[in-house]
Every structure is written in structure tokens, then in C-alpha cells.
Design a protein around this motif. Structure first.
Motif, mmCIF file in Angstrom:
data_model
loop_
_atom_site.group_PDB
_atom_site.id
_atom_site.type_symbol
_atom_site.label_atom_id
_atom_site.label_comp_id
_atom_site.label_asym_id
_atom_site.label_seq_id
_atom_site.Cartn_x
_atom_site.Cartn_y
_atom_site.Cartn_z
ATOM 1 N N ASN A 21 0.831 -1.201 0.000
ATOM 2 C CA ASN A 21 0.000 0.000 0.000
ATOM 3 C C ASN A 21 0.868 1.254 0.000
ATOM 4 O O ASN A 21 0.549 2.242 -0.679
ATOM 5 C CB ASN A 21 -0.914 0.007 1.223
ATOM 6 C CG ASN A 21 -1.790 1.239 1.270
ATOM 7 O OD1 ASN A 21 -2.584 1.480 0.372
ATOM 8 N ND2 ASN A 21 -1.639 2.047 2.306
ATOM 9 N N THR A 24 2.131 1.736 -3.482
ATOM 10 C CA THR A 24 1.047 2.216 -4.338
ATOM 11 C C THR A 24 0.761 3.686 -4.099
ATOM 12 O O THR A 24 0.604 4.468 -5.048
ATOM 13 C CB THR A 24 -0.234 1.390 -4.077
ATOM 14 O OG1 THR A 24 0.045 0.004 -4.261
ATOM 15 C CG2 THR A 24 -1.343 1.800 -5.025
ATOM 16 N N ALA A 33 -4.560 5.895 -5.560
ATOM 17 C CA ALA A 33 -4.182 4.555 -5.103
ATOM 18 C C ALA A 33 -5.330 3.889 -4.360
ATOM 19 O O ALA A 33 -5.668 2.731 -4.610
ATOM 20 C CB ALA A 33 -2.947 4.641 -4.208
ATOM 21 N N ALA A 210 1.575 1.014 -11.395
ATOM 22 C CA ALA A 210 1.311 0.500 -10.044
ATOM 23 C C ALA A 210 0.270 -0.624 -10.049
ATOM 24 O O ALA A 210 -0.296 -0.934 -9.002
ATOM 25 C CB ALA A 210 0.834 1.634 -9.147
ATOM 26 N N VAL A 214 -1.125 -2.451 -6.599
ATOM 27 C CA VAL A 214 -2.549 -2.254 -6.303
ATOM 28 C C VAL A 214 -3.227 -3.595 -6.079
ATOM 29 O O VAL A 214 -3.952 -3.797 -5.088
ATOM 30 C CB VAL A 214 -3.251 -1.491 -7.447
ATOM 31 C CG1 VAL A 214 -4.771 -1.617 -7.311
ATOM 32 C CG2 VAL A 214 -2.852 -0.028 -7.437
ATOM 33 N N THR A 217 -1.918 -5.195 -2.862
ATOM 34 C CA THR A 217 -2.433 -4.505 -1.672
ATOM 35 C C THR A 217 -3.843 -4.968 -1.354
ATOM 36 O O THR A 217 -4.152 -5.355 -0.222
ATOM 37 C CB THR A 217 -2.441 -2.981 -1.885
ATOM 38 O OG1 THR A 217 -1.105 -2.523 -2.106
ATOM 39 C CG2 THR A 217 -3.011 -2.269 -0.666
#
Length: 286
Positions: A21, A24, A33, A210, A214, A217
Motif C-alpha cells: 500500500n 502504491t 491509489a 502500479a 494495487v 495490496t
């Protein structure tokens, strides 16, 4: 499956999820994000709806309003964390944010008149002492506005999530854990608006850069949520909760390794004290 396995899955998933996270948030920006993580999370939890739809029969309009409001707290808390991760050291931001366990105990005592032991009081004091040490900057040392804002946002994130987990307890007792957690989906349109606003104000970044962080996460954090609640359903809360709640030790350590950001001796001592307090509070607080 043994509930201890689910507890360790939660520990690993939440710890790793926090690090991805941070990657991101720093790549895409706070709102951009979080929007993508929320959308992927909503899709991941979608297959679980049929198994939990019957729980809504116990929900009154007041409970549903409370669930939606708590979803808003999740939104604000996560945006604050993401913004903080872009302004200050990741280990520092994650340590402050992860200290919400101490706030939960304090709020539970105030709101629900739950008893608190001497050891709980001691470890809560240790956590806040650690936060003070790792965030305090003497007057003689230069303190940038960016640092102040980053620390403030991490505290806001901690406060929002602490309040969320405190107030959600009586609601979970009525409608279960799924809907209070899934309520963040109601706020996706608001997050989309914030995303558009952030996109106009910052440099353009392709979401493809990303994409993997992502997905990881969302996947890791939601696996952690699911595993934690499955483990708690086993009735072994005194064993499960401390193991899962110790995840900041992993996220803080990994964030230090990944980002290689320098910490002062005072910040290092403060982070260690806070982490010790978080772990110990988990073991004495169940």
C-alpha cells in the motif's frame, strides 16, 4: 483448518499489504491509489455476499446509517494514511497509524465502561510514549511543514481507524463482520471525485505502473480481513488476536528494508517502544 494458521495468514497478509500500500500510495497518489484498491477489494469480496445477505435482516435503518458512516471513517483514515506515507518515512507513518489498538482500549473504557488493567494502562502508555519519541522534534532542530503535516495525517488515520474498530463492535454483534467492512464500497463515488480532483492537481501517472502493487495490496489486505474473522469464529480469540495484531512488526520492518529511509536514533527508539507496546497490549488485552 487450524485457527492458528489463519492467525498467521492474517499477520503475513496485513504486514505485507501495508508495505505494498505504501508503494502504491507513493506511486499513484493517496486518492488514486485508494480508489483502485477499493475497487479491487469490492470485487474480491463480491462472491461472499450470498453467504452474508441474510445478516441484513437483523439490520435496522439506524444500524445501516451507522454502518455507512463507519465506512466513511475507513475512507478518511485510509486517505490520511496514504497522504502521510508520501510525506514522511514509511516506518514512522505505519507505526503511528498501527497504534490504533491503544486508542481502541481507551475509547472502549470511555464509551462502553469496559474495565482496564494496570498492565493494559502501562502498555498503552508505552505506545503513546513511543509515538511521542518518534514524532517529537526539539525546537532547536528544523521541523519542516511537510514533516508536521505527515505526522498529523498519520495521527488522523490512527484516530479514524481506532474509532471505527471501537464503534463497530456492537454492530458486528448484530449483523456480523462482513457488512461493516464492505461498507467502504458506498463511498467509492466520493473517492472517485477526489481521484479526479487529485489527478488534475498532480502530475500524470499511468495506472499500469502500479498495477501489481494495487492488486497485491487489495488481495493481501482482504485475505487478512477474511482470515482474521474466520480465526475469531473458532473461539480462540485470546490466541488469535495477539498473533494477528502483531502485524505492524512485519510491516514496519519490511518498509524500512524496502524504502531504506533514514531514521534518527530517537525515532528508532520510539518506533521500537510503540511496537513492543502494540504486541504486549494484544496479549494482555484479550
Amino acid at each position: 483448518m487450524n485457527p492458528l494458521v489463519f492467525a498467521f495468514i492474517t499477520y503475513l497478509s496485513w504486514g505485507l499489504g501495508d508495505v505494498f500500500n505504501a508503494i502504491t500510495a507513493r506511486t499513484l497518489g493517496a486518492e488514486r491509489a485508494l480508489l483502485r484498491v477499493f475497487i479491487v477489494s469490492a470485487l474480491l469480496f463480491l462472491p461472499l455476499i450470498p453467504n452474508h445477505i441474510h445478516e441484513l435482516s437483523n439490520a435496522t435503518p439506524l444500524i445501516m446509517m451507522a454502518v455507512i458512516a463507519l465506512g466513511g471513517l475507513q475512507l478518511v483514515g485510509n486517505i490520511a494514511l496514504n497522504k502521510s506515507l508520501r510525506l514522511i518515512n514509511a516506518p514512522l507513518a505505519l507505526t503511528i497509524f498501527s497504534s490504533y489498538s491503544a486508542l481502541i482500549v481507551v475509547l472502549s473504557v470511555i464509551l462502553f465502561r469496559e474495565p482496564i488493567t494496570i498492565m493494559q494502562s502501562f502498555y498503552i502508555s508505552l505506545i503513546f510514549m513511543g509515538i511521542f519519541l518518534c514524532t517529537y522534534v526539539p525546537i532547536k532542530e528544523k521541523q519542516s511543514n511537510e514533516y508536521k503535516r505527515g505526522v498529523f495525517l498519520a495521527i488522523v488515520g490512527m484516530a479514524c481507524i481506532g474509532v471505527f474498530f471501537t464503534l463497530v463492535q456492537p454492530i458486528i454483534a448484530i449483523i456480523g463482520w462482513f457488512w461493516p467492512i464492505y461498507a467502504f464500497t458506498v463511498w467509492i463515488p466520493i473517492l472517485w471525485w477526489l481521484h479526479i480532483k487529485e489527478k488534475k492537481e498532480s502530475t500524470r501517472v499511468s495506472w499500469k505502473i502500479a498495477l501489481l502493487p494495487v492488486l497485491l495490496t487489495a488481495l493481501l489486505l482482504r485475505i487478512g480481513d477474511f482470515s482474521f474473522n474466520v480465526a475469531l469464529d473458532s473461539g480462540l480469540t485470546p490466541i488469535v488476536a495477539p498473533i494477528a495484531g502483531s502485524y505492524p512488526t512485519l510491516s514496519v520492518l519490511l518498509s524500512y528494508v524496502v524504502f531504506r529511509e533514514k531514521l534518527t536514533i530517537r525515532q528508532t527508539i520510539g518506533i521500537l517502544l510503540a511496537l513492543v507496546g502494540i504486541i504486549a497490549l494484544g496479549f494482555v488485552g484479550v
